[in-house]
Design a protein around this motif. Structure first.
Motif, PDB file in Angstrom:
ATOM      1  N   THR A  72       0.810  -1.309   0.116  1.00 14.65           N
ATOM      2  CA  THR A  72      -0.052   0.175  -0.007  1.00 14.65           C
ATOM      3  C   THR A  72       0.844   1.204   0.034  1.00 14.65           C
ATOM      4  O   THR A  72       0.688   2.112  -0.888  1.00 14.65           O
ATOM      5  N   ALA A  73       2.036   1.276   1.007  1.00 15.26           N
ATOM      6  CA  ALA A  73       2.833   2.563   0.859  1.00 15.26           C
ATOM      7  C   ALA A  73       3.399   2.555  -0.399  1.00 15.26           C
ATOM      8  O   ALA A  73       3.629   3.756  -0.809  1.00 15.26           O
ATOM      9  N   LEU A  74       4.029   1.606  -0.992  1.00 18.78           N
ATOM     10  CA  LEU A  74       4.756   1.673  -2.138  1.00 18.78           C
ATOM     11  C   LEU A  74       3.749   2.099  -3.336  1.00 18.78           C
ATOM     12  O   LEU A  74       4.166   3.187  -4.127  1.00 18.78           O
ATOM     13  N   ARG A  75       2.519   1.894  -3.477  1.00 19.23           N
ATOM     14  CA  ARG A  75       1.725   2.368  -4.444  1.00 19.23           C
ATOM     15  C   ARG A  75       1.108   3.796  -4.023  1.00 19.23           C
ATOM     16  O   ARG A  75       1.050   4.585  -5.014  1.00 19.23           O
ATOM     17  N   MET A  76       1.196   4.139  -2.729  1.00 17.30           N
ATOM     18  CA  MET A  76       0.623   5.533  -2.443  1.00 17.30           C
ATOM     19  C   MET A  76       1.865   6.635  -2.926  1.00 17.30           C
ATOM     20  O   MET A  76       1.460   7.545  -3.348  1.00 17.30           O
TER      21      MET A  76
ATOM     22  N   TYR B   2       4.614   5.975  -4.684  1.00 16.67           N
ATOM     23  CA  TYR B   2       5.035   5.997  -6.242  1.00 16.67           C
ATOM     24  C   TYR B   2       4.069   5.579  -6.878  1.00 16.67           C
ATOM     25  O   TYR B   2       4.363   5.222  -8.531  1.00 16.67           O
ATOM     26  N   GLY B   3       2.814   5.924  -6.955  1.00 16.58           N
ATOM     27  CA  GLY B   3       1.647   5.958  -7.826  1.00 16.58           C
ATOM     28  C   GLY B   3       1.966   6.616  -9.213  1.00 16.58           C
ATOM     29  O   GLY B   3       2.026   5.975 -10.458  1.00 16.58           O
TER      30      GLY B   3
END
Lengths: 350, 503
Positions: free
Chosen positions: A270-274, A276-277
């Motif tokens: 979740t953190a990666l997508r938030m 590095y979206g």
């Protein structure tokens, strides 16, 4: 449609360019004779501490004078020579490939975390945007990119790619739609330690490009592939993400999959997508990115382009086609088709 | 009165052959257009607002409405509107009030932007068969992720995430207060957003206890009047929004007339019964950007840093720099409201002449935040004149994270954009507090209409993204390469950072 192939010898043993030239030529169906290229790591052991800057010059007067003035102002040119080429048949020498082995003078720049590399990037940006008739297309230490317009075997013969040796190779056969016939548009694309070969079209280019610009990168190559190199540089070098997590940021799992994960993984993804979206790449692609210590191959999240991986002893192969790998190495121990978005990583063990 | 009566704007005709004297028109028209005279329905067209309630309810299709039956001599400068405004002010000496959004004929930039689709070189994606991700998170994002490798070979997340709102579709409903609109209207929208996994704003009217079941999908508002604000209110909201200004009337406050402040409204707003609720033009504790930063932090402290805090501003000329200042406070999202934003009541001169369109504002703010390297750390919510899924898609491609809709949600409940919201007589039960009118909305039914609208837009957004070869909203956001300008001038395209068609 393009064809890609890459190999790493995980013990660092050298291979010459003969086999990969044959493998790439086998995939001529995937190209159009308008662009091919090779990247080799371990190419310049005698100058391993210097940045090997490869340039295309349109002539050896104004652009060369301007570039050399710039380089001498900001550092030391240890060695300078024309890259040997052998024109015959269809291959026209549209540009003059040149190489410098260069070391920047870090005392001249304001301090930063990765001083030498930042100086090189700023010099490349300056040359590629400000100097007419000069283009830096390869800049890593002990790394060489050789590319031009032509079929894979023509480009290989133009540079006598079989005479170069290295432990890691990338090769690309191009069917251009965007910038046909332009030498700078051929792959591999390189920036410092990073090289990229790419089959596909990045539909998120506009988002990725603007995100990168906010970190000071300038996209000058008119091709979506360069954003892959810059994204890898930002996430892999500046943000220090390990390669498998960098791939997971660039081609992340779907939210449905993340929702199903255990607590810790769910938080990480979740953190990666938030965070590095805007770095996430969309559209059909199969990509291999290389650094001196690894290659990482991955496809888009629904695998709209082919990618095959194989192993033989210490060598790991990644390619668009199995037949190309078998041309290089008939006796494979292991061959598989990675899932969409799943990275295949070959690390140097030495 | 030397100016005489102005001609009525609409003419209502009843077809007496069709009419069956059911008197539904009389019952339904809260403006008093209809009356029974013997064996026929008589009309007073002057009172008509073109709300269409009578036409919608007439079982015999017997009512006809004509706009501008008696027009003035046409003149390119002295339009009907210009002349009537003068008659009005010559008689009243007052500010002219109006409802809904900007009514001047400015070009709509959205309509001069076209979207892209894939052909051959990359495949379009079919959202019915492939995953299509419309989820988005609103709130502060870390600049980078730090992972620690553990002994087991996996990773620990070292970066701490701020609380974010998770939206399953990038469409939210903007702030329309209880008082300005009815409780049934709010309830209908609250049910819809809860069902769809998105959010709505409470406006500056407090949170009625009937909305508590939906509080996890409500964004509470702190505006300059501070009406309805206490710790209970702040804690119930899923996020808190500080309203500095709104697109329909940038630079001025709000006014809820005392007639609308009936018992429940007065309790929810925490103001005396039938008193005018006047929100001042500025917040009197915010005279500078650092004051705003303090209020953001105060609200976060009060709610233990568990809730995102948004700051809403009207799109004014210098919107980009203001937004950048807001982004540098602890605020989690900036809401930009364009000059087409609707309202219950605004001085006409503000509604029509102050502020800039949302398209240019999104582009300018997104670019400024990128140049300062903080775009992805803060969310950008756009509102003001979003009419359909095309506007939504273009707003996101220009750089918005999500949009607020207002008028569109009201239209989904029956609103006909008659622009008389400020009179409190809304025959559709939306902009009124009269029980007999409010009861015309059945929240169970109206919520379905609102939900259907957002569902429909969401499906269309998914199709548009799929056609463009994009399967995740993040890759559409700020992707201006997938837009082209059509009949836009060069300077405008520079501001929007889009290319011309054919380029």
């Amino acid at each position: 449609m393009c064809g890609i192939i890459s190999v790493i010898d995980r013990l660092g043993n050298s291979m010459n360019g003969e086999a990969i030239k044959k493998a790439l030529s086998l995939m001529n169906e995937r190209g159009s004779g308008e662009g091919a290229g090779y990247a080799v790591y371990g190419a310049y052991p005698d100058f391993a501490d210097y940045y090997a800057l490869h340039l295309f010059y349109d002539n050896l007067v104004e652009p060369k004078v301007a570039v050399e003035e710039l380089l001498e102002k900001w550092g030391k040119i240890e060695h300078s020579e024309e890259i040997p080429t052998y024109s015959k048949g269809r291959m026209l020498k549209k540009h003059i490939p040149w190489r410098y082995f260069f070391k920047p003078d870090t005392s001249l720049f304001a301090s930063s975390e990765s001083l030498e590399e930042d100086i090189i990037i700023s010099l490349i940006t300056r040359i590629n945007t400000k100097v007419n008739g000069a283009l830096v297309y390869s800049s890593g230490k002990n790394i060489g990119v050789f590319k031009a317009s032509g079929w894979p075997e023509e480009v290989a013969d133009f540079y006598r790619i079989q005479d170069y040796e290295g432990y890691l190779w990338l090769a690309h056969n191009r069917y251009p739609t965007n910038t046909s016939g332009w030498w700078g548009g051929a792959h591999p694309f390189n920036l410092l330690d990073w090289s990229v070969i790419h089959n596909g079209e990045i539909t998120s280019y506009g988002t990725n490009k603007r995100y990168l610009e906010s970190f000071g990168y300038k996209c000058t190559m008119l091709t979506d592939t360069e954003v892959v190199a810059y994204l890898a540089d930002l996430l892999g070098r500046r943000h220090e993400l390990p390669p498998e997590m960098m791939v997971k940021a660039l081609a992340p799992p779907f939210w449905d999959e993340i929702d199903e994960m255990s607590g810790k993984d769910r938080d990480i993804y979740t953190a990666l997508r938030m965070a590095y979206g805007p770095a996430m790449m969309n559209g059909p692609f199969a990509i291999v990115v290389a650094r001196p210590d690894y290659i990482a191959g991955f496809t888009d999240r629904i695998k709209l382009r082919p990618m095959v991986a194989a192993e033989s002893g210490d060598r790991l192969y990644i390619s668009s086609e199995e037949a190309a790998i078998r041309t290089m190495e008939p006796n494979l121990e292991n061959i598989w088709m990675p899932d969409a978005g799943e990275p295949v990583i070959g690390r140097l063990r030495r | 009165m030397s100016t005489g009566a102005t001609p009525s704007k609409y003419r209502i005709k009843v077809d007496h052959d069709q009419c069956m004297l059911c008197e539904r028109c009389i019952d339904n028209c809260s403006y008093g257009v209809f009356r029974r005279e013997g064996q026929k329905i008589a009309v007073d067209s002057h009172k008509c607002t073109a709300c269409h309630r009578c036409i919608a309810m007439c079982p015999r299709d017997a009512i006809e409405l004509e706009e501008k039956p008696n027009d003035y001599r046409s003149h390119p400068v002295w339009t009907r509107e210009a002349r009537e405004a003068i008659y009005k002010q010559a008689n009243s000496g007052q500010i002219i009030l109006s409802g809904m959004g900007n009514a001047l004929d400015y070009p709509i930039i959205f309509d001069r932007l076209v979207l892209d689709a894939c052909q051959v070189t990359n495949p379009s994606i079919d959202p019915l068969r492939e995953p299509m991700e419309l989820r988005t998170y609103l709130g502060k994002k870390p600049r980078q992720i730090v992972l620690d490798r553990t002994k087991k070979g996996d990773y620990d997340l070292k970066t701490k995430l701020s609380p974010n709102l998770m939206l399953e579709t990038p469409v939210m409903i903007g702030h329309m207060s209880y008082g300005a609109i009815s409780l049934n209207a709010q309830l209908s929208m609250a049910k819809a957003v809860s069902e769809l996994g998105t959010f709505m704003g409470t406006g500056e009217g407090g949170l009625h206890k009937d909305l508590y079941p939906y509080q996890n999908h409500m964004i509470v508002q702190v505006a300059s009047g501070r009406f309805g604000v206490d710790i209970n209110y702040l804690e119930r909201g899923s996020a808190i929004e500080i309203k500095i200004g709104q697109g329909a009337k940038p630079g001025i406050g709000g006014h809820l007339p005392g007639e609308k402040v009936e018992e429940d409204v007065s309790k929810t707003r925490m103001i005396p019964l039938h008193s005018d609720a006047i929100s001042p033009a500025p917040h009197h504790d915010i005279y500078s950007i650092e004051d705003l930063a303090q209020l953001v932090r105060s609200l976060k402290e009060a709610t233990e840093w568990k809730k995102p805090v948004f700051v809403k501003i009207a799109a004014v000329h210098n919107v980009a720099a203001i937004a950048a200042g807001i982004a540098r406070s602890s605020a989690d999202a900036v809401v930009i409201d364009g000059f087409r934003g609707g309202t219950g009541a605004a001085p006409r001169v503000f509604r029509d002449h102050v502020g800039i369109p949302i398209e240019a504002a999104i582009a300018a703010v997104d670019e400024k935040l990128r140049h300062q390297g903080i775009r992805n750390e803060v969310s950008l919510i756009a509102s003001g004149g979003i009419r359909d899924s095309a506007d939504l898609t273009k707003a996101i491609a220009l750089g918005a994270d999500a949009v607020y809709i207002g008028t569109a949600a009201l239209i989904a409940m029956g609103c006909r954009v008659c622009g008389s919201c400020y009179r409190g007589l809304c025959p559709w039960g939306i902009a009124t507090q009269r029980p007999e009118l409010v009861s015309r909305i059945n929240p169970d039914e109206a919520s379905k209409n609102v939900a259907n609208l957002i569902k429909g837009w969401t499906l269309e957004l998914a199709e548009l993204m799929g056609a463009a070869g994009i399967n995740s909203l993040e890759s559409l956001r700020g992707n201006r390469d997938r837009l082209r300008g059509y009949m836009l001038d060069e300077e405008m395209m520079k501001v929007l950072d889009v290319k011309m068609i054919g380029a």
